[in-house]
Design a protein around this motif. Structure first.
Motif, mmCIF file in Angstrom:
data_model
loop_
_atom_site.group_PDB
_atom_site.id
_atom_site.type_symbol
_atom_site.label_atom_id
_atom_site.label_comp_id
_atom_site.label_asym_id
_atom_site.label_seq_id
_atom_site.Cartn_x
_atom_site.Cartn_y
_atom_site.Cartn_z
ATOM 1 N N ARG F 123 48.693 37.339 42.866
ATOM 2 C CA ARG F 123 47.398 37.797 42.367
ATOM 3 C C ARG F 123 46.924 39.018 43.155
ATOM 4 O O ARG F 123 46.462 40.004 42.573
ATOM 5 C CB ARG F 123 46.371 36.661 42.461
ATOM 6 N N LYS F 124 47.050 38.979 44.463
ATOM 7 C CA LYS F 124 46.628 40.105 45.299
ATOM 8 C C LYS F 124 47.485 41.346 45.013
ATOM 9 O O LYS F 124 46.987 42.469 44.998
ATOM 10 C CB LYS F 124 46.731 39.738 46.784
ATOM 11 N N MET F 125 48.779 41.110 44.829
ATOM 12 C CA MET F 125 49.686 42.217 44.518
ATOM 13 C C MET F 125 49.269 42.915 43.213
ATOM 14 O O MET F 125 49.228 44.152 43.132
ATOM 15 C CB MET F 125 51.110 41.647 44.385
ATOM 16 N N LEU F 126 48.918 42.108 42.222
ATOM 17 C CA LEU F 126 48.542 42.693 40.925
ATOM 18 C C LEU F 126 47.131 43.282 40.967
ATOM 19 O O LEU F 126 46.861 44.289 40.310
ATOM 20 C CB LEU F 126 48.683 41.648 39.814
ATOM 21 N N ASP F 127 46.244 42.694 41.755
ATOM 22 C CA ASP F 127 44.912 43.305 41.925
ATOM 23 C C ASP F 127 45.048 44.703 42.546
ATOM 24 O O ASP F 127 44.332 45.637 42.164
ATOM 25 C CB ASP F 127 44.034 42.430 42.846
ATOM 26 N N PHE F 128 45.961 44.820 43.495
ATOM 27 C CA PHE F 128 46.193 46.129 44.122
ATOM 28 C C PHE F 128 46.737 47.128 43.081
ATOM 29 O O PHE F 128 46.278 48.269 43.005
ATOM 30 C CB PHE F 128 47.177 45.973 45.289
ATOM 31 N N ALA F 129 47.694 46.672 42.292
ATOM 32 C CA ALA F 129 48.284 47.553 41.267
ATOM 33 C C ALA F 129 47.230 47.993 40.250
ATOM 34 O O ALA F 129 47.196 49.149 39.815
ATOM 35 C CB ALA F 129 49.440 46.840 40.555
ATOM 36 N N TRP F 130 46.353 47.069 39.869
ATOM 37 C CA TRP F 130 45.286 47.387 38.908
ATOM 38 C C TRP F 130 44.339 48.451 39.489
ATOM 39 O O TRP F 130 44.040 49.453 38.843
ATOM 40 C CB TRP F 130 44.493 46.116 38.568
ATOM 41 N N LYS F 131 43.908 48.240 40.724
ATOM 42 C CA LYS F 131 42.965 49.181 41.328
ATOM 43 C C LYS F 131 43.621 50.534 41.599
ATOM 44 O O LYS F 131 43.009 51.581 41.387
ATOM 45 C CB LYS F 131 42.395 48.595 42.629
ATOM 46 N N LEU F 132 44.872 50.506 42.048
ATOM 47 C CA LEU F 132 45.570 51.773 42.320
ATOM 48 C C LEU F 132 45.760 52.563 41.014
ATOM 49 O O LEU F 132 45.796 53.792 41.020
ATOM 50 C CB LEU F 132 46.918 51.504 42.988
ATOM 51 N N THR F 133 45.812 51.848 39.910
ATOM 52 C CA THR F 133 45.945 52.514 38.606
ATOM 53 C C THR F 133 44.604 53.040 38.112
ATOM 54 O O THR F 133 44.514 54.173 37.643
ATOM 55 C CB THR F 133 46.557 51.536 37.581
ATOM 56 N N THR F 134 43.554 52.224 38.237
ATOM 57 C CA THR F 134 42.271 52.608 37.626
ATOM 58 C C THR F 134 41.372 53.420 38.548
ATOM 59 O O THR F 134 40.549 54.193 38.069
ATOM 60 C CB THR F 134 41.471 51.364 37.186
ATOM 61 N N ALA F 135 41.480 53.245 39.853
ATOM 62 C CA ALA F 135 40.559 53.924 40.780
ATOM 63 C C ALA F 135 41.289 54.289 42.063
ATOM 64 O O ALA F 135 40.913 53.836 43.147
ATOM 65 C CB ALA F 135 39.366 53.021 41.078
ATOM 66 N N PRO F 136 42.334 55.132 41.967
ATOM 67 C CA PRO F 136 43.160 55.388 43.151
ATOM 68 C C PRO F 136 42.354 55.938 44.325
ATOM 69 O O PRO F 136 42.660 55.621 45.478
ATOM 70 C CB PRO F 136 44.208 56.387 42.654
#
Lengths: 190, 190, 190, 190, 190, 190
Positions: F123-136
């Motif tokens: 979950r943390k890994m994917l939360d990071f991927a989501w944020k790095l995609t939407t708000a780098p």
């Protein structure tokens, strides 16, 4: 890691605690579909609201309309795609696959309807549903005019709007309650 | 420049063309309110859908619930504020003013509920409604937990969710049809 | 639950601690309006800044311009609607109602100006104010051209821009300080 | 391809058509800076508004405050970065470089202040300016509390807010008029 | 307050621990540029990925293409501006200044490309890069058509897309690792 | 209405016009998969870029890493879900189904990963991927710290970042060229 098997994050009444009319619907679902859709079980926490929900749902999705049943399901999936609603994307993605006999069309509605091979009529219909979902305050006469130009009548525009509006309701019920879809939907018409 | 006096951008049936049950409702509205709410007139283009809409509306806004009628109207206005729905802000802003006897509370719900003097319970309830409206896919157990901590039961959370969801439906119906509110609402409880 | 009765979340000097010129303005406000606008009281924490604010405000809103006073107030409310500024929506919503004698116009500016019955000139003016507020970096020659086509001069475009810009300033002062509007505004011209 | 050399997309009065007080300011600018800042020339289309603008600007950026002049310029640049205002980023980026003697600090404020090596006090100050610019309606007591914890007084919070608010005004004036910065700024303190 | 002097928030291998081919590249960088770009040092944590990154970078930015090297750097900076990537804005802003000999052009690409004096061809190219960065799912035939009308071939459109896409990759690597640019870039071609 | 059967909106070279090394890869794909992935065909318009793309892809998705191949595919699909990339959602959704043997997991990554039953690490890994995609630009030490707390090493964080960054590249290539996935993916592991 096994996927969640709860029906709803809120409590779900035991089916045999429900009133007779609802038990009869449960039985008919099992007979016709092989299972009771989890949205019914989740909604049965508030029985009268479930009755109203089913009545609205059946009218909007199944009654006579200038929109085909497939078109209504396409709207359902595109709205659910905006709102990233897992329950509705699974259940209505399956419906698009079934009604169209085209598994790719279901995936396209889930993933990005703009990549699909749509008629101008259907593209305009879905553009309206997308905008009414994402920016309702900006809908204006030009948007209705684009539908009229495709031959949609006043009643058709009403039905496009209400289908869009209804899934903006049901997406939020599913997200608010973490409603999980019945696993049976996944294999349909692949 | 006079304000628009249409009821809907779609066609509106003449009241005397409606079936008897609807005509009876029209009469009762005139008797009780002095006018027929324009949302009914606009919806009467599709009579069975109007019947379902009224049934859902009455259940959600008026039936027994752990939420007071005022709290449900507060949710209605906050959701309509996100969606900038003129019809619903006028009609339900008036309802908040009437039910609370506090004209400023109505304005605060319309303009920015965060500036209001709310109990923690009501603030959390409206924060949930705001998030469920703007980012439904991000609602999670922490959001439901914040409501449970204020003492909201499963049924209450269901009702907060459904009230929020219902106005996400009705805001879109009003915007899609450019529905204009009856002028009578403006002067109520000022 | 009573609404907040503070003027500002920051400290507010006692009126009789203010310098004479400001006390004279306080007296004139009471004479003309019946109260001192809370924005003055809140700003009096930094007296010279208050003097500058009043000077800019009076020039922008009241001096000679190709825009009528009502048009400037309409811009004020539409900008405050984008920014959901409670203080400015209450105070300038009242001003739109007073100057137009049309209570509904005030509500439309607060809730969704796109639903109002506006001349093309006023609609373009407010579209410009909306875009300059929400996406200033995307304003280009086409946007200025749309204003010129409605007959707005260079000076008029300047005034539309500065009125928009000024409320982007004052909305943020009100939000940053949780400024509450005087209750007297609520009942005006209903 | 040569860069635009206009001052403003609106008309700019000839300097010798200006009233004496403004001509005196023009002369002083040339004496001290070597040029008249284009924002003055652009604003001189509306002379009284220019006078007010200069007065507010000087008070906010140069008068006594608990914020250093560099801190006020840092806020100016961060706000202008949100709004992607070319004029203000060039002119105030130069000011940050000059006042800090640190060319990289200027670039960091323009590009992404979160990457800079800031004290906790300055980071919180700029986080407040960012939020007040992007989401003013969501500013609440927690945001003011974060500033108080860094030792900012009521007056300091007022000044952070007003500096932020002022550049939300001036960014929009620059974008609305396509104001171009004087080329002299580019080479300063590199 | 001194600016950060780390290369990356992740660990950075000592240069003499690297394999020979990479040490040779390090030596060549020092010879030609006077320093090793920090992106190489940061990437050397995963040496094979660094090799691939350099290969892709060199092909996309330096090989034969219908886009000039300056045009590719302009895309690099505009994409990095959307993503507010400090490393890439510093390094590629310098490249735009060097290749164009126009320091202002570099600043315009960093701050707001819409304010620049661009040919129609370059404006359309950058509009495509902006949209492909901010709303990739909405790119459609109309967007490609706008490029074709400016004379861009299929290969050119491919190269515009890949340059845009590549900086959407490298911006995220820099932000994820808090990569800091070499200070040498700041003074180039001012 | 049949779905689009083009490979790319840009021209696609005939396979037998390709150089020998690419033809050999084509042959191996047919042997192993039964088809040549359309991304290769689309990219073959620029053969050296295709070679680099394949090299990067194979390293990122298939080489040794602290992330399992399934975890890398989960990142691929979540990033593609943000960007609503039809090609990548179809192709990598199939990969998640295959590698996990769990058809529902594939659907959850496509539709809303927050509804999945994930370990805290994933979950943390994917939360990071989501944020790095939407708000780098908003990624900071706290985000990296959340990964470190789950036991991810510097190399692992690098790999999470690069997988996320790579699909931000490939999603944009697919959207820019309207790349359509091979129909074979749809039926895999249903």
């Amino acid at each position: 890691m096994p996927q969640p098997d709860h029906i709803s994050a809120l409590s779900v009444p035991s089916p045999d605690s429900l009133e007779d009319d609802l038990q009869a619907i449960w039985a008919k679902c099992v007979e016709k579909l092989g299972f009771v859709p989890n949205v019914y079980s989740a909604y049965s926490l508030r029985p009268q609201r479930l009755r109203n929900f089913m009545k609205s749902y059946n009218e909007i999705m199944l009654s006579d309309s200038g929109l085909s049943k497939l078109e209504r399901e396409m709207i359902a999936v595109v709205v659910s795609s905006v709102n990233r609603c897992y329950y509705c994307l699974v259940a209505h993605g399956a419906a698009v696959r079934q009604l169209s006999g085209d598994p790719q069309l279901g995936e396209l509605m889930v993933m990005n309807y703009r990549a699909a091979g749509l008629s101008s009529r259907q593209r305009k219909m879905l553009d309206f549903a997308w905008k009414l979902t994402t920016a309702p305050a900006e809908i204006g006469e030009a948007d209705r005019g684009a539908l009229r130009q495709e031959g949609f009548s006043n009643e058709d525009i009403f039905d496009i709007a209400e289908t869009t509006a209804f899934f903006n309701l049901s997406n939020r019920m599913a997200s608010a309650t973490d409603m999980m879809p019945n696993p049976e939907y996944h294999k349909m018409t692949r």
